[in-house]
Design a protein around this motif. Structure first.
Motif, PDB file in Angstrom:
ATOM      1  N   SER A  73       0.862  -1.198  -0.021  1.00 32.11           N
ATOM      2  CA  SER A  73      -0.063  -0.047  -0.189  1.00 32.11           C
ATOM      3  C   SER A  73       0.661   1.347   0.076  1.00 32.11           C
ATOM      4  CB  SER A  73      -0.969  -0.017   1.230  1.00 32.11           C
ATOM      5  OG  SER A  73      -1.853   1.116   1.246  1.00 32.11           O
ATOM      6  N   ARG A  74       0.593   2.107  -1.082  1.00 29.93           N
ATOM      7  CA  ARG A  74       1.436   3.249  -1.240  1.00 29.93           C
ATOM      8  C   ARG A  74       0.813   4.465  -0.473  1.00 29.93           C
ATOM      9  NH1 ARG A  74       1.964   7.132  -6.646  1.00 29.93           N
ATOM     10  NH2 ARG A  74       3.495   8.527  -5.515  1.00 29.93           N
ATOM     11  N   GLN A  75      -0.663   3.996  -0.390  1.00 30.25           N
ATOM     12  CA  GLN A  75      -1.676   5.312   0.281  1.00 30.25           C
ATOM     13  C   GLN A  75      -1.169   5.224   1.705  1.00 30.25           C
ATOM     14  OE1 GLN A  75      -5.725   4.861  -0.409  1.00 30.25           O
ATOM     15  NE2 GLN A  75      -6.363   6.159   1.297  1.00 30.25           N
ATOM     16  N   LYS A  76      -1.136   4.000   2.441  1.00 31.12           N
ATOM     17  CA  LYS A  76      -0.883   3.856   3.899  1.00 31.12           C
ATOM     18  C   LYS A  76       0.486   4.468   4.225  1.00 31.12           C
ATOM     19  CE  LYS A  76      -4.262   0.231   4.674  1.00 31.12           C
ATOM     20  NZ  LYS A  76      -4.543  -0.937   5.417  1.00 31.12           N
ATOM     21  N   ALA A  77       1.510   4.349   3.250  1.00 32.67           N
ATOM     22  CA  ALA A  77       2.798   4.847   3.651  1.00 32.67           C
ATOM     23  C   ALA A  77       2.634   6.520   3.331  1.00 32.67           C
ATOM     24  CB  ALA A  77       3.628   4.255   2.332  1.00 32.67           C
ATOM     25  N   GLN A  78       1.829   6.903   2.537  1.00 37.31           N
ATOM     26  CA  GLN A  78       1.735   8.430   2.531  1.00 37.31           C
ATOM     27  C   GLN A  78       1.029   8.864   3.881  1.00 37.31           C
ATOM     28  OE1 GLN A  78      -0.438   8.740  -1.041  1.00 37.31           O
ATOM     29  NE2 GLN A  78       1.387   9.305  -2.411  1.00 37.31           N
ATOM     30  N   GLU A  79      -0.037   8.168   4.243  1.00 42.90           N
ATOM     31  CA  GLU A  79      -0.743   8.502   5.507  1.00 42.90           C
ATOM     32  C   GLU A  79       0.032   8.224   6.909  1.00 42.90           C
ATOM     33  OE1 GLU A  79      -3.954   5.710   5.615  1.00 42.90           O
ATOM     34  OE2 GLU A  79      -5.168   6.883   4.090  1.00 42.90           O
ATOM     35  N   HIS A  80       1.111   7.496   6.542  1.00 44.77           N
ATOM     36  CA  HIS A  80       2.035   7.118   7.876  1.00 44.77           C
ATOM     37  C   HIS A  80       2.889   8.644   8.063  1.00 44.77           C
ATOM     38  CE1 HIS A  80       5.079   5.795  10.476  1.00 44.77           C
ATOM     39  NE2 HIS A  80       5.807   5.875   9.573  1.00 44.77           N
ATOM     40  N   LEU A  81       3.345   9.014   6.709  1.00 47.16           N
ATOM     41  CA  LEU A  81       4.252   9.884   6.593  1.00 47.16           C
ATOM     42  C   LEU A  81       3.623  11.378   7.108  1.00 47.16           C
ATOM     43  CD1 LEU A  81       6.215   9.104   3.424  1.00 47.16           C
ATOM     44  CD2 LEU A  81       7.029   9.084   5.681  1.00 47.16           C
ATOM     45  N   GLU A  82       2.503  11.565   6.797  1.00 49.00           N
ATOM     46  CA  GLU A  82       1.489  12.775   7.084  1.00 49.00           C
ATOM     47  C   GLU A  82       1.446  13.029   8.369  1.00 49.00           C
ATOM     48  OE1 GLU A  82      -1.794  12.474   4.734  1.00 49.00           O
ATOM     49  OE2 GLU A  82      -0.944  13.053   2.879  1.00 49.00           O
ATOM     50  N   GLN A  83       1.048  11.607   8.946  1.00 48.00           N
ATOM     51  CA  GLN A  83       1.038  11.544  10.849  1.00 48.00           C
ATOM     52  C   GLN A  83       2.272  11.918  11.167  1.00 48.00           C
ATOM     53  OE1 GLN A  83      -0.765   7.764  11.530  1.00 48.00           O
ATOM     54  NE2 GLN A  83      -2.794   8.443  10.775  1.00 48.00           N
ATOM     55  N   TYR A  84       3.385  11.447  10.794  1.00 49.48           N
ATOM     56  CA  TYR A  84       4.511  11.584  11.193  1.00 49.48           C
ATOM     57  C   TYR A  84       5.104  13.095  11.128  1.00 49.48           C
ATOM     58  CZ  TYR A  84       9.644  11.453  11.722  1.00 49.48           C
ATOM     59  OH  TYR A  84      11.071  11.727  12.061  1.00 49.48           O
TER      60      TYR A  84
END
Length: 206
Positions: A73-84
């Motif tokens: 999942s690329r989307q979940k990677a992006q969401e994780h980085l946004e939260q970080y």
């Protein structure tokens, strides 16, 4: 300079997530073996395993037994980085606040030191120059105003010896007991180091 707050395995997990978010590692692609990952980042295989476990828990990758680690999942990677990044912003703000508090405390301590020196110098000057007049302007209304020096017993009540009164643009030197004190007047007097405070209290404390 920012001090790293995260364990090394979390930092590695974030770096891999960034590669996935930028599409450098594509969905369906295999991530290098853990031993290769460990060598790439200069960490132990156990640290590399923990990094993969973090990404797996977030649903970014899927460790498949016998097939390696697959990007899912690329989307979940992006969401994780946004939260970080949000966490980083909050931590930055917290650091800025703490640094501001430290600066203010330092400035306050410096101000306090300078103020103490000023008080010491003022007291020393007044002791060395006991006849140097102190200036006090009656800017506010007071029930004691409109009376003469004799009526208010100024010297008896404050210990201040009035040497001059500035009324509007007229300077009255050595005023007698019949001189009237009004709002806006400026008193020039000599006295002890605490006489100014006594004068203030006399006119403006009920």
């Amino acid at each position: 300079m920012r001090v790293a707050r995260q364990p090394r395995y979390q930092q590695i997990a974030r770096l891999i997530a960034e590669k996935i978010a930028r599409n450098e590692l594509k969905v369906g692609e295999k991530i290098y073996a853990r031993s290769t990952l460990a060598t790439t980042f200069g960490v132990s295989p156990e640290t590399a395993r923990k990094a993969i476990s973090v990404l797996s828990d977030l649903g970014i990758v899927d460790p498949v037994h016998g097939s390696g680690v697959i990007v899912v999942s690329r989307q979940k990677a992006q969401e994780h980085l946004e939260q970080y990044q949000e966490v980083e912003t909050i931590q930055d703000l917290q650091e800025q606040i703490l640094e501001s508090v430290v600066r203010q405390q330092s400035e306050l301590a410096n101000f306090s030191t300078i103020l103490d020196k000023l008080v010491d110098q003022t007291e020393h000057f007044q002791k060395a120059n006991p006849l140097t007049p102190i200036e006090f302007q009656l800017v506010e209304q007071s029930p004691k105003l409109g009376k003469t020096l004799g009526e208010m017993n100024l010297w008896q009540n404050t210990g201040a010896t009035i040497v001059a009164i500035l009324q509007k643009e007229e300077l009255i030197v050595s005023p007698g007991p019949y001189a009237t004190i009004n709002q806006g007047d400026t008193l020039y007097f000599v006295g002890a180091s605490n006489t100014l405070q006594i004068i203030q209290n006399f006119f403006y404390t009920k």
